[in-house]
Structure formats: C-alpha cells, structure tokens
Design an enzyme around this catalytic site. Sequence first.
Site, PDB file in Angstrom:
ATOM      1  N   THR A  45       0.700  -1.171   0.047  1.00  0.00           N
ATOM      2  CA  THR A  45       0.078   0.009   0.215  1.00  0.00           C
ATOM      3  C   THR A  45       0.901   1.338  -0.052  1.00  0.00           C
ATOM      4  O   THR A  45       1.927   1.257   0.664  1.00  0.00           O
ATOM      5  CB  THR A  45      -0.924  -0.233   1.273  1.00  0.00           C
ATOM      6  N   GLY A  46       0.587   2.410  -0.567  1.00  0.00           N
ATOM      7  CA  GLY A  46       1.028   3.657  -0.702  1.00  0.00           C
ATOM      8  C   GLY A  46       1.604   3.862  -1.921  1.00  0.00           C
ATOM      9  O   GLY A  46       1.452   3.146  -3.028  1.00  0.00           O
ATOM     10  N   THR A  48       4.609   4.375  -3.048  1.00  0.00           N
ATOM     11  CA  THR A  48       5.817   3.681  -3.870  1.00  0.00           C
ATOM     12  C   THR A  48       5.318   2.367  -4.228  1.00  0.00           C
ATOM     13  O   THR A  48       5.685   2.254  -5.337  1.00  0.00           O
ATOM     14  CB  THR A  48       7.094   3.667  -2.930  1.00  0.00           C
ATOM     15  N   ASP A 100       6.473  -3.959  -0.794  1.00  0.00           N
ATOM     16  CA  ASP A 100       5.489  -2.729  -0.028  1.00  0.00           C
ATOM     17  C   ASP A 100       6.766  -1.848   0.229  1.00  0.00           C
ATOM     18  O   ASP A 100       7.692  -1.901   0.430  1.00  0.00           O
ATOM     19  CB  ASP A 100       5.058  -3.412   1.185  1.00  0.00           C
ATOM     20  N   GLY A 101       5.837  -0.579   0.629  1.00  0.00           N
ATOM     21  CA  GLY A 101       6.806   0.793   0.892  1.00  0.00           C
ATOM     22  C   GLY A 101       7.021   0.766   2.349  1.00  0.00           C
ATOM     23  O   GLY A 101       6.560  -0.275   3.525  1.00  0.00           O
ATOM     24  N   GLY A 134       1.742   4.242   7.743  1.00  0.00           N
ATOM     25  CA  GLY A 134       1.304   5.791   7.485  1.00  0.00           C
ATOM     26  C   GLY A 134       0.036   5.707   6.770  1.00  0.00           C
ATOM     27  O   GLY A 134      -0.910   6.740   6.925  1.00  0.00           O
ATOM     28  N   GLY A 135      -0.384   4.687   6.138  1.00  0.00           N
ATOM     29  CA  GLY A 135      -1.425   4.577   5.565  1.00  0.00           C
ATOM     30  C   GLY A 135      -2.638   3.863   6.177  1.00  0.00           C
ATOM     31  O   GLY A 135      -3.750   3.433   5.672  1.00  0.00           O
ATOM     32  N   GLU A 141      -0.683  -5.709   5.765  1.00  0.00           N
ATOM     33  CA  GLU A 141       0.608  -5.587   5.129  1.00  0.00           C
ATOM     34  C   GLU A 141       1.663  -6.451   5.981  1.00  0.00           C
ATOM     35  O   GLU A 141       2.204  -7.425   5.296  1.00  0.00           O
ATOM     36  CB  GLU A 141       1.400  -4.210   5.216  1.00  0.00           C
TER      37      GLU A 141
END
Length: 260
Positions: A45-46, A48, A100-101, A134-135, A141
């Site tokens: 997610t995110g 990047t 993942d970011g 952050g999300g 995740e």
Amino acid sequence: NVFPLAARLRNQSMKTEGGSETAKRNAGKRAAKEVTDGSVVGLGTGSTAAYAIEAIGRAVDDGLDVQGIPTSFQSRQLALEVGIPLTSLDAVDGVDLAIDGADQVRDDPSPNAETDANATTANSNGDGTLIKGGGGAHAREKLVAAAADRFVVVADPSKLVPELDRSVPVEILPAAHTTVAERVRELGGEPTLRDAERKDGPVVTDNGNLVLDVAFGPIDSPAELAPTLAAIPGVVEHGLFIGLADATYVGTADGVEKRT
Ligand code: 5RP
C-alpha cells in the site's frame, strides 16, 4: 489518464512530500522485476508500492501469469485498475514475494554505496527494521509480508534513517482506545488518535478499527518494543516490522540501490 487511482496517489504524495517521484518509480519498477511467472505476489500500500503494482500490471499485459494479494482496499482497487488477477491468503498455498513501501527503514547510509540501474549490488548496512502504517494498512501488510517467502521493501532515500524515530501506528479495537492509550503512556509513548482529514471523526481502517499514532522519540530497541506493544489487550497490530524484510530497493533520481 489510463490509471486514475495511480495518478491520484502520485498527486497526493507530491503534495505531501514535494515529490521524490522518480526515486519512488525507480524503486517500484525494480522490485516488480522480481516477480516471476506463475507466482503469487503480495501487493503493498502507498505511493511507492503503487509504482510496483503499475509495473506488474504492465507485465501482465505483456503475458506474465501472476496472482496478487492486496494489502488494502487501495491496493486492491489499483490492482483491479491495472489488470492484475487477485486472490487471497486463504486461497493459496503460499506467497512467493511481497512488495511494500515503508515510512522509515533503519539503515546506516554508506557514502560509497553503489547505485546501479539494475540494482544487482547489495549493501549490507541496514537490518531492514521498519516502521509502516502511514496509510493505516499495516495489519494486513504485516500478515502478507510474514506469509511471503521473500519480502522486498521499496523506498525513496528520505525513508532511510540510522534510528527509527517516527510515531508508531498501532491499530486498535475501537473499544480499547483509552485503555491502550494509557498503557502506551506507561511505556513512555505519547498516543494520538488518528483523525480523518476531511471528516469529523477518527480514521477507520479497512478492518473497522482505529489507529493510535504513538510517539516514542528515538526507538533504541524496536525488537524489544514490538512484542511489548503486541501484548497490550486491544492492540490488533502495530507498525514495527522486525526481521521481515529481505531487501530494500532505494530509488534515486537515476537508478536504484539495493540494501539488505
Ligand atoms: C501504508 C504503508 C505505506 O507503505 C507507507 O506509509 C509508505 O507509503 P509511501 O510509499 O506513500 O510513502 O505502510 O500503511
């Protein structure tokens, strides 16, 4: 635009971070090259991770056979948009790769680290301890990263820090927000209930829970803090990722650096 959600994510991230879009794109595209035919891939997610998802979508257009497991509503929508066939953890035998970011990656940036467009050179300065969430998607995740044979982080250089010091996102059951807040204060943290930007109320995660962002200042020993946070009744999952990342692709303006 061909991919409206991808474009929106990019605009949001440019507004908030002043744009390190080339770096993010280079990281995402490089990680997507690890996806092999016939594999199951965790989709992070995110902004990047979105570049990786877009690149996987393009590979699917070119004939790559892959099944994706999204880690959030956002990554699910994006995967659908770019045409990645989706599956779920309970429908597969395993996950080959998760991409993942991260919000912070513990790493000791080396001045002579090699930058390589194909990122074949690994520098071993970091231990890949992460802060994520952050999300607000860190629960799924972490589930997907932990289930994967290999977990690859994608980041721009601003995410690398010698010591983690960002607030730790802690997903909590709604009924537990005061009791968890009290416990994390006892641990030296300062909790803030995450608020929705344009709504009068708290952020609600994909799992129907709330998020406390807990400021601890510099975190000396994330490996000790992680199980302590996890053991608090009412905590669903926190954003400290310990010992999960196998590699980090750090995008730069003109290439990618692979760190382990
Ligand atoms: C979401 C996350 C994201 O991966 C993290 O916030 C990084 O996002 P971005 O790539 O947009 O900076 O953990 O829960």
